[in-house]
Design an enzyme around this catalytic site. Structure first.
Site, PDB file in Angstrom:
ATOM      1  N   ASP A  94      34.850  38.379  39.683  1.00  0.00           N
ATOM      2  CA  ASP A  94      35.008  39.930  39.546  1.00  0.00           C
ATOM      3  C   ASP A  94      33.844  40.371  38.646  1.00  0.00           C
ATOM      4  O   ASP A  94      33.361  39.696  37.661  1.00  0.00           O
ATOM      5  CB  ASP A  94      36.374  39.924  38.867  1.00  0.00           C
ATOM      6  CG  ASP A  94      36.950  41.383  38.508  1.00  0.00           C
ATOM      7  OD1 ASP A  94      36.668  42.162  39.471  1.00  0.00           O
ATOM      8  OD2 ASP A  94      37.721  41.457  37.705  1.00  0.00           O
ATOM      9  N   GLU A 146      29.695  47.388  45.307  1.00  0.00           N
ATOM     10  CA  GLU A 146      30.342  48.663  44.680  1.00  0.00           C
ATOM     11  C   GLU A 146      29.174  49.921  44.654  1.00  0.00           C
ATOM     12  O   GLU A 146      28.309  49.877  44.230  1.00  0.00           O
ATOM     13  CB  GLU A 146      30.847  48.351  43.051  1.00  0.00           C
ATOM     14  CG  GLU A 146      31.419  49.630  42.642  1.00  0.00           C
ATOM     15  CD  GLU A 146      32.314  49.428  41.297  1.00  0.00           C
ATOM     16  OE1 GLU A 146      32.766  48.313  41.128  1.00  0.00           O
ATOM     17  OE2 GLU A 146      32.203  50.330  40.522  1.00  0.00           O
ATOM     18  N   HIS A 190      39.549  51.005  34.761  1.00  0.00           N
ATOM     19  CA  HIS A 190      40.069  49.973  34.227  1.00  0.00           C
ATOM     20  C   HIS A 190      40.947  50.098  32.691  1.00  0.00           C
ATOM     21  O   HIS A 190      40.802  51.147  32.165  1.00  0.00           O
ATOM     22  CB  HIS A 190      38.697  49.109  33.578  1.00  0.00           C
ATOM     23  CG  HIS A 190      38.256  48.528  34.951  1.00  0.00           C
ATOM     24  ND1 HIS A 190      37.171  49.092  35.519  1.00  0.00           N
ATOM     25  CD2 HIS A 190      38.663  47.563  35.948  1.00  0.00           C
ATOM     26  CE1 HIS A 190      36.716  48.467  36.693  1.00  0.00           C
ATOM     27  NE2 HIS A 190      37.466  47.679  36.943  1.00  0.00           N
ATOM     28  N   GLY A 191      41.754  49.123  32.517  1.00  0.00           N
ATOM     29  CA  GLY A 191      42.401  49.136  31.227  1.00  0.00           C
ATOM     30  C   GLY A 191      43.854  49.880  31.347  1.00  0.00           C
ATOM     31  O   GLY A 191      44.246  50.138  32.215  1.00  0.00           O
ATOM     32  N   HIS A 233      39.275  49.079  42.428  1.00  0.00           N
ATOM     33  CA  HIS A 233      39.326  48.361  41.145  1.00  0.00           C
ATOM     34  C   HIS A 233      40.429  49.371  40.242  1.00  0.00           C
ATOM     35  O   HIS A 233      40.807  50.228  40.609  1.00  0.00           O
ATOM     36  CB  HIS A 233      37.964  48.379  40.508  1.00  0.00           C
ATOM     37  CG  HIS A 233      37.336  47.285  40.978  1.00  0.00           C
ATOM     38  ND1 HIS A 233      37.014  46.011  40.307  1.00  0.00           N
ATOM     39  CD2 HIS A 233      36.711  46.880  42.199  1.00  0.00           C
ATOM     40  CE1 HIS A 233      36.184  45.152  41.054  1.00  0.00           C
ATOM     41  NE2 HIS A 233      36.136  45.551  42.079  1.00  0.00           N
ATOM     42  N   SER A 236      45.842  49.202  37.976  1.00  0.00           N
ATOM     43  CA  SER A 236      47.156  48.844  37.183  1.00  0.00           C
ATOM     44  C   SER A 236      48.044  49.978  36.922  1.00  0.00           C
ATOM     45  O   SER A 236      47.463  51.080  36.829  1.00  0.00           O
ATOM     46  CB  SER A 236      46.862  48.234  36.187  1.00  0.00           C
ATOM     47  OG  SER A 236      46.812  46.828  36.106  1.00  0.00           O
TER      48      SER A 236
END
Ligand code: G3H
Ligand code: 13P
Ligand code: ZN
Length: 331
Positions: A94, A146, A190-191, A233, A236
């Site tokens: 990753d 990417e 992200h996060g 990506h 979440s």
């Protein structure tokens, strides 16, 4: 001495992605760096009969030891067989940031690598990605490139502002590099704090509602690259129940917000065939562990708190495969 992923029983992502694009679902890419996470991923994916990408960041390699991780992936293949279902398993780097790191992973048994040249100029990103593709393809390893930058933490790289992928660049990038899949930026991040409160609206309960993903950009990219595997990506969803549990048992998460599952479900039906999830696993584990620590303060056997964390992770991954990504039953 180098090790081929084939000797570890792993597969690259070529066939996985071809089937996912054809079948209108996304393959889960779950990050791991310890035993319980790996056990949960394998158990969940076997029980839901889903292909899976075991995803390892350079930070995870340093944390867990590269040699140990590679052997854990080999063990994962054997564990899945023992559980009674031979699901396709890929081992993926990753956010690889250098040719040397990608080469090291390819030489030590990874079946897929990401070269993240998104913080370089377009030309330098092409040159770096092409170099990795040439080495990887000579070893039967697939490569994710990417284009565009996600806001938030990209491994060691912290990007303050996202830059959406420019659809007019994708054909040239894919043609010149020969990469097998392309990570794009359409508003994920992200996060566990993917957006600032100012970027969001609030519902009647005061819960933050994030801005919608830019499906218009995704559609333009799909039109330019029909049937080409696209990667998301920062996917979440940051479940409010986990955030609440963490805070109830002594945590201090503030303004956490993720990508609503409804939007991921829609993306998974499109050319998006790999969806990366790490933070949701971190939240599920942390919630379960904090709960045990508060409710059973006398407990000091790690299995008594890592076990419940593993169970929570397994449920999370099964839910993602069955209800969000659509990968259940596709192994
Ligand atoms: O995108 C980054 C992943 O969540 C990996 O995070 O570098 O902290 O292991 P890490
Ligand atoms: P999340 O932080 O949203 O889980 O994204 C993980 C990721 O993209 C790993 O590369
Ligand atoms: Zn990522």
């Amino acid at each position: 001495m180098s090790t081929s992923y084939k000797d570890l029983g792993l597969v690259n992502t070529k066939e996985m992605f071809a089937k996912a694009v054809e079948g209108g679902y996304a393959v889960p890419a779950y990050n791991f760096n310890n035993l319980e996470q790996l056990q949960a991923i394998v158990q969940a994916c076997v029980e839901s009969k889903s292909p899976v990408i075991l995803q390892v960041s350079s930070g995870a390699r340093k944390y867990a030891n590269a040699n140990l991780l590679r052997n854990m992936a080999k063990g994962a293949v054997e564990f899945a067989k023992e559980l009674g279902c031979e699901i396709p398993i890929a081992l993926h780097l990753d956010h690889g940031d250098t040719f040397e790191l990608c080469k090291d992973c390819i030489d030590s048994g990874f079946s897929s690598v990401m070269i993240d040249g998104s913080h370089h100029s377009f030309e330098d990103n092409i040159a770096l990605t092409k170099k990795v593709v040439e080495y990887a393809h000579a070893h039967g390893v697939t490569v994710e490139g990417e284009l565009g930058v996600l806001a938030g933490v990209e491994d060691d790289v912290v990007a303050e502002k996202s830059h959406y992928t420019k659809p007019e660049e994708v054909i040239e990038f894919v043609t010149k590099t020969g990469c097998d899949s392309l990570a794009i930026s359409i508003g994920t991040s992200h996060g566990a704090n993917k957006f600032t409160p100012e970027q969001c609206t609030r519902n009647e309960k005061g819960v933050l509602i994030p801005p919608p993903l830019r499906f218009d950009i995704l559609e333009e990219i799909e039109q330019k690259l029909p049937g080409f595997p696209i990667v998301l990506h920062g996917s979440s969803s940051v479940p409010q129940e986990d955030v609440d549990t963490i805070n109830k048992f002594g945590g201090a998460l503030k303004d956490s917000v993720g990508i609503p599952e409804e939007q991921l479900r829609k993306a998974a039906k499109s050319a998006v065939c790999k969806i990366n999830i790490d933070s949701d696993g971190r939240l599920a584990m942390t919630a379960a562990i904090r709960k045990v620590f508060v409710e059973k303060p006398g407990e000091f056997d790690p299995r008594k708190y890592l076990g419940p964390a593993r169970d929570a992770l397994k449920e999370l991954y099964k839910h993602k495969n069955e209800n969000v990504l659509g990968s259940a039953g596709k192994a």
